[in-house]
Design a protein around this motif. Sequence first.
Motif, PDB file in Angstrom:
ATOM      1  N   TYR A 108      -9.441   7.318   6.586  1.00  0.00           N
ATOM      2  CA  TYR A 108      -9.403   8.749   6.301  1.00  0.00           C
ATOM      3  C   TYR A 108     -10.603   9.158   5.450  1.00  0.00           C
ATOM      4  CZ  TYR A 108      -8.103  13.064   4.002  1.00  0.00           C
ATOM      5  OH  TYR A 108      -8.117  14.326   3.507  1.00  0.00           O
ATOM      6  N   VAL A 109     -10.888   8.374   4.423  1.00  0.00           N
ATOM      7  CA  VAL A 109     -11.996   8.704   3.531  1.00  0.00           C
ATOM      8  C   VAL A 109     -13.324   8.577   4.264  1.00  0.00           C
ATOM      9  CG1 VAL A 109     -13.132   8.081   1.376  1.00  0.00           C
ATOM     10  CG2 VAL A 109     -10.657   8.015   1.546  1.00  0.00           C
ATOM     11  N   ASP A 147       0.833  -1.211   0.000  1.00  0.00           N
ATOM     12  CA  ASP A 147       0.000   0.000   0.000  1.00  0.00           C
ATOM     13  C   ASP A 147       0.861   1.253   0.000  1.00  0.00           C
ATOM     14  OD1 ASP A 147      -2.351  -1.395  -0.061  1.00  0.00           O
ATOM     15  OD2 ASP A 147      -2.580  -1.417   2.125  1.00  0.00           O
ATOM     16  N   PHE A 148       1.969   1.227   0.737  1.00  0.00           N
ATOM     17  CA  PHE A 148       2.881   2.375   0.720  1.00  0.00           C
ATOM     18  C   PHE A 148       3.488   2.554  -0.672  1.00  0.00           C
ATOM     19  CE2 PHE A 148       3.394   1.831   5.429  1.00  0.00           C
ATOM     20  CZ  PHE A 148       2.906   3.082   5.755  1.00  0.00           C
ATOM     21  N   ARG A 149       3.863   1.444  -1.291  1.00  0.00           N
ATOM     22  CA  ARG A 149       4.483   1.506  -2.614  1.00  0.00           C
ATOM     23  C   ARG A 149       3.486   2.016  -3.655  1.00  0.00           C
ATOM     24  NH1 ARG A 149       4.905  -2.416  -6.537  1.00  0.00           N
ATOM     25  NH2 ARG A 149       3.950  -3.887  -5.089  1.00  0.00           N
ATOM     26  N   ALA A 150       2.237   1.662  -3.525  1.00  0.00           N
ATOM     27  CA  ALA A 150       1.211   2.111  -4.469  1.00  0.00           C
ATOM     28  C   ALA A 150       0.757   3.539  -4.185  1.00  0.00           C
ATOM     29  CB  ALA A 150       0.013   1.173  -4.424  1.00  0.00           C
ATOM     30  N   GLY A 151       1.151   4.104  -3.046  1.00  0.00           N
ATOM     31  CA  GLY A 151       0.776   5.477  -2.714  1.00  0.00           C
ATOM     32  C   GLY A 151      -0.640   5.598  -2.200  1.00  0.00           C
ATOM     33  N   ARG A 152      -1.164   4.537  -1.599  1.00  0.00           N
ATOM     34  CA  ARG A 152      -2.567   4.524  -1.164  1.00  0.00           C
ATOM     35  C   ARG A 152      -2.749   5.174   0.191  1.00  0.00           C
ATOM     36  NH1 ARG A 152      -6.291   0.649  -3.324  1.00  0.00           N
ATOM     37  NH2 ARG A 152      -7.250   0.925  -1.317  1.00  0.00           N
ATOM     38  N   MET A 153      -3.908   5.799   0.362  1.00  0.00           N
ATOM     39  CA  MET A 153      -4.315   6.380   1.637  1.00  0.00           C
ATOM     40  C   MET A 153      -5.177   5.361   2.372  1.00  0.00           C
ATOM     41  SD  MET A 153      -4.351   9.053   3.611  1.00  0.00           S
ATOM     42  CE  MET A 153      -3.707  10.323   2.575  1.00  0.00           C
ATOM     43  N   GLN A 154      -5.179   5.439   3.693  1.00  0.00           N
ATOM     44  CA  GLN A 154      -5.984   4.517   4.472  1.00  0.00           C
ATOM     45  C   GLN A 154      -7.471   4.783   4.254  1.00  0.00           C
ATOM     46  OE1 GLN A 154      -4.840   4.796   8.535  1.00  0.00           O
ATOM     47  NE2 GLN A 154      -2.788   4.050   8.159  1.00  0.00           N
ATOM     48  N   LEU A 155      -8.260   3.723   4.283  1.00  0.00           N
ATOM     49  CA  LEU A 155      -9.697   3.852   4.062  1.00  0.00           C
ATOM     50  C   LEU A 155     -10.371   4.634   5.184  1.00  0.00           C
ATOM     51  CD1 LEU A 155     -12.105   3.054   2.305  1.00  0.00           C
ATOM     52  CD2 LEU A 155     -12.299   0.982   3.667  1.00  0.00           C
ATOM     53  N   LEU A 165     -14.835  15.945  -0.900  1.00  0.00           N
ATOM     54  CA  LEU A 165     -15.055  14.518  -0.689  1.00  0.00           C
ATOM     55  C   LEU A 165     -14.520  13.696  -1.857  1.00  0.00           C
ATOM     56  CD1 LEU A 165     -16.283  12.379   1.129  1.00  0.00           C
ATOM     57  CD2 LEU A 165     -18.419  12.692  -0.103  1.00  0.00           C
ATOM     58  N   SER A 166     -14.730  14.151  -3.074  1.00  0.00           N
ATOM     59  CA  SER A 166     -14.192  13.401  -4.216  1.00  0.00           C
ATOM     60  C   SER A 166     -12.665  13.444  -4.234  1.00  0.00           C
ATOM     61  CB  SER A 166     -14.762  13.930  -5.529  1.00  0.00           C
ATOM     62  OG  SER A 166     -14.305  15.225  -5.797  1.00  0.00           O
ATOM     63  N   LEU A 167     -12.069  14.540  -3.755  1.00  0.00           N
ATOM     64  CA  LEU A 167     -10.621  14.598  -3.639  1.00  0.00           C
ATOM     65  C   LEU A 167     -10.112  13.604  -2.602  1.00  0.00           C
ATOM     66  CD1 LEU A 167      -7.970  16.011  -4.423  1.00  0.00           C
ATOM     67  CD2 LEU A 167      -8.410  17.615  -2.565  1.00  0.00           C
ATOM     68  N   SER A 168     -10.817  13.479  -1.489  1.00  0.00           N
ATOM     69  CA  SER A 168     -10.386  12.516  -0.472  1.00  0.00           C
ATOM     70  C   SER A 168     -10.539  11.087  -0.985  1.00  0.00           C
ATOM     71  CB  SER A 168     -11.167  12.707   0.817  1.00  0.00           C
ATOM     72  OG  SER A 168     -12.485  12.269   0.679  1.00  0.00           O
ATOM     73  N   LYS A 169     -11.548  10.827  -1.818  1.00  0.00           N
ATOM     74  CA  LYS A 169     -11.686   9.495  -2.397  1.00  0.00           C
ATOM     75  C   LYS A 169     -10.587   9.211  -3.405  1.00  0.00           C
ATOM     76  CE  LYS A 169     -16.614   8.898  -1.791  1.00  0.00           C
ATOM     77  NZ  LYS A 169     -17.920   8.775  -2.458  1.00  0.00           N
ATOM     78  N   SER A 170     -10.094  10.233  -4.067  1.00  0.00           N
ATOM     79  CA  SER A 170      -9.012  10.007  -5.022  1.00  0.00           C
ATOM     80  C   SER A 170      -7.711   9.622  -4.326  1.00  0.00           C
ATOM     81  CB  SER A 170      -8.791  11.247  -5.884  1.00  0.00           C
ATOM     82  OG  SER A 170      -8.183  12.280  -5.140  1.00  0.00           O
ATOM     83  N   PHE A 171      -7.583   9.926  -3.030  1.00  0.00           N
ATOM     84  CA  PHE A 171      -6.391   9.518  -2.292  1.00  0.00           C
ATOM     85  C   PHE A 171      -6.365   8.015  -2.023  1.00  0.00           C
ATOM     86  CE2 PHE A 171      -6.091  13.974  -0.383  1.00  0.00           C
ATOM     87  CZ  PHE A 171      -5.223  14.368  -1.386  1.00  0.00           C
ATOM     88  N   LEU A 172      -7.500   7.330  -2.195  1.00  0.00           N
ATOM     89  CA  LEU A 172      -7.505   5.878  -2.030  1.00  0.00           C
ATOM     90  C   LEU A 172      -6.643   5.197  -3.090  1.00  0.00           C
ATOM     91  CD1 LEU A 172     -11.152   4.924  -1.138  1.00  0.00           C
ATOM     92  CD2 LEU A 172      -9.129   4.587   0.240  1.00  0.00           C
ATOM     93  N   ASP A 173      -6.702   5.684  -4.308  1.00  0.00           N
ATOM     94  CA  ASP A 173      -5.937   5.108  -5.407  1.00  0.00           C
ATOM     95  C   ASP A 173      -5.428   6.251  -6.289  1.00  0.00           C
ATOM     96  OD1 ASP A 173      -4.816   3.230  -7.067  1.00  0.00           O
ATOM     97  OD2 ASP A 173      -6.662   2.881  -8.172  1.00  0.00           O
TER      98      ASP A 173
END
Length: 79
Positions: free
Chosen positions: A15-16, A5-13, A57-65
């Motif tokens: 947070y969203v 997840d760190f390598r893919a640059g993903r944010m924790q769920l 909110l859509s910006l925070s969802k974009s941090f998932l992937d």
Amino acid sequence: FDIDDFRAGRMQLAYVQLVQVLVDSLMLLSPFALYPECGILSLPLVGTLTLFFKGLLSLSKSFLDPFGVEGYQEQNIRV
């Protein structure tokens, strides 16, 4: 949450989900908070706030992937 997840640059769920709960509660309470100060003008102001926080909110969802690794093109950041 692991190294992939760190390598893919993903944010924790979490947070969203936290941002979703905060935005929903703010949008639910904002008409009642604005009405004593602004009167009937609070209705268009709540509409403007809704548009602003929908983008947040859509910006925070974009941090998932953020880089589109999972294949959700509508949720990644386009530069």
